[in-house]
Design a protein around this motif. Structure first.
Motif, mmCIF file in Angstrom:
data_model
loop_
_atom_site.group_PDB
_atom_site.id
_atom_site.type_symbol
_atom_site.label_atom_id
_atom_site.label_comp_id
_atom_site.label_asym_id
_atom_site.label_seq_id
_atom_site.Cartn_x
_atom_site.Cartn_y
_atom_site.Cartn_z
ATOM 1 N N TYR A 17 0.870 -1.397 -0.499
ATOM 2 C CA TYR A 17 0.053 0.305 -0.042
ATOM 3 C C TYR A 17 0.926 1.498 0.229
ATOM 4 N N GLY A 18 1.997 1.400 0.627
ATOM 5 C CA GLY A 18 3.113 2.405 0.579
ATOM 6 C C GLY A 18 2.756 2.745 2.095
ATOM 7 N N LYS A 19 3.596 3.738 2.168
ATOM 8 C CA LYS A 19 3.869 4.157 3.521
ATOM 9 C C LYS A 19 3.305 5.273 3.946
ATOM 10 N N ALA A 20 1.362 5.008 3.784
ATOM 11 C CA ALA A 20 0.463 5.837 4.267
ATOM 12 C C ALA A 20 -0.985 4.600 4.323
ATOM 13 N N PHE A 21 -1.437 5.610 6.031
ATOM 14 C CA PHE A 21 -2.378 4.914 6.613
ATOM 15 C C PHE A 21 -3.331 6.030 6.691
ATOM 16 N N VAL A 192 4.062 8.730 5.980
ATOM 17 C CA VAL A 192 4.976 8.655 6.424
ATOM 18 C C VAL A 192 6.220 8.145 5.022
ATOM 19 N N GLY A 193 6.445 7.624 4.240
ATOM 20 C CA GLY A 193 7.410 7.709 3.322
ATOM 21 C C GLY A 193 7.242 9.214 3.034
ATOM 22 N N LYS A 194 6.254 9.907 2.806
ATOM 23 C CA LYS A 194 7.009 11.717 2.324
ATOM 24 C C LYS A 194 7.009 12.420 3.647
#
Length: 204
Positions: A17-21, A192-194
């Motif tokens: 999902y990528g580093k986001a929720f 979290v990624g950004k």
């Protein structure tokens, strides 16, 4: 509950999902919220930089710059909030530095002069007597974050019972907390990624 990310699960969900929720906490127990994996900041969020603690990497925070009551910013210097604030869905009442809380409480009381003050309830000391009131009105409250993100709180995120749903930290240098009451109806995004936190109003 707190969203604490355990390493193996974090790696698996990041790959998918990528580093986001994001999540939305409902205003009442009879309404529904949600949790979304892989949320995007492009969907109408007001955004601010994410703060991470070296001592507690599973907690995410943001830097407040001010608070507005009734559309008017409370006279507190941004430096008062320099210790940052943790976004914590496991805490009920938001904590502000003493200087900020005192100014905010005074401004809120000024906007509530039509109601009699009431006895403090536990850690909540800005309380009002709503006896005989089927409905009551309160001034709007907005949180202003670093970078200019303005987050308008839902009425359910301002009053808890008959009291202002805020209290003080132990001292001026203690990290603040933005609790689950203030997060009600907001979709809160953790990218979290950004290294970005986002807020979208009236999401649930």
């Amino acid at each position: 509950m707190r969203f604490l990310l355990i390493s193996p699960a974090r790696l698996q969900t990041a790959a998918t999902y990528g580093k986001a929720f994001s999540y939305c906490l409902p205003p009442t127990t009879s309404s529904s919220g949600f949790l979304t994996l892989g949320a995007s900041t492009s969907s109408g969020f007001a955004t601010t930089g994410m703060l991470r603690s070296q001592q507690a990497r599973t907690f995410y925070g943001a830097l407040l710059q001010g608070i507005s009551v009734g559309g008017k910013q409370v006279g507190v210097a941004p430096s008062v909030f320099s210790a940052g604030s943790v976004m914590d869905s496991g805490t009920i009442i938001t904590r502000l530095p003493p200087t900020a809380y005192k100014a905010f409480s005074s401004a809120f009381k000024e906007g509530m002069k039509q109601y009699q003050p009431a006895t403090a309830r536990s850690i909540l000391d800005t309380c009002f007597d709503f006896s005989g009131q089927d409905n009551f009105t309160i001034p709007s409250v907005s949180l202003v974050f670093d970078g200019g993100a303005v987050v308008d709180l839902d009425a359910n995120g301002i009053i808890y019972g008959s009291c202002l749903a805020f209290t003080v930290t132990d001292d001026e240098g203690t990290t603040g907390i933005i609790s689950n009451v203030q997060q009600r109806t907001l979709e809160v995004l953790y990218d979290v990624g950004k290294s970005v936190l986002g807020f979208r109003a009236n999401a649930c």
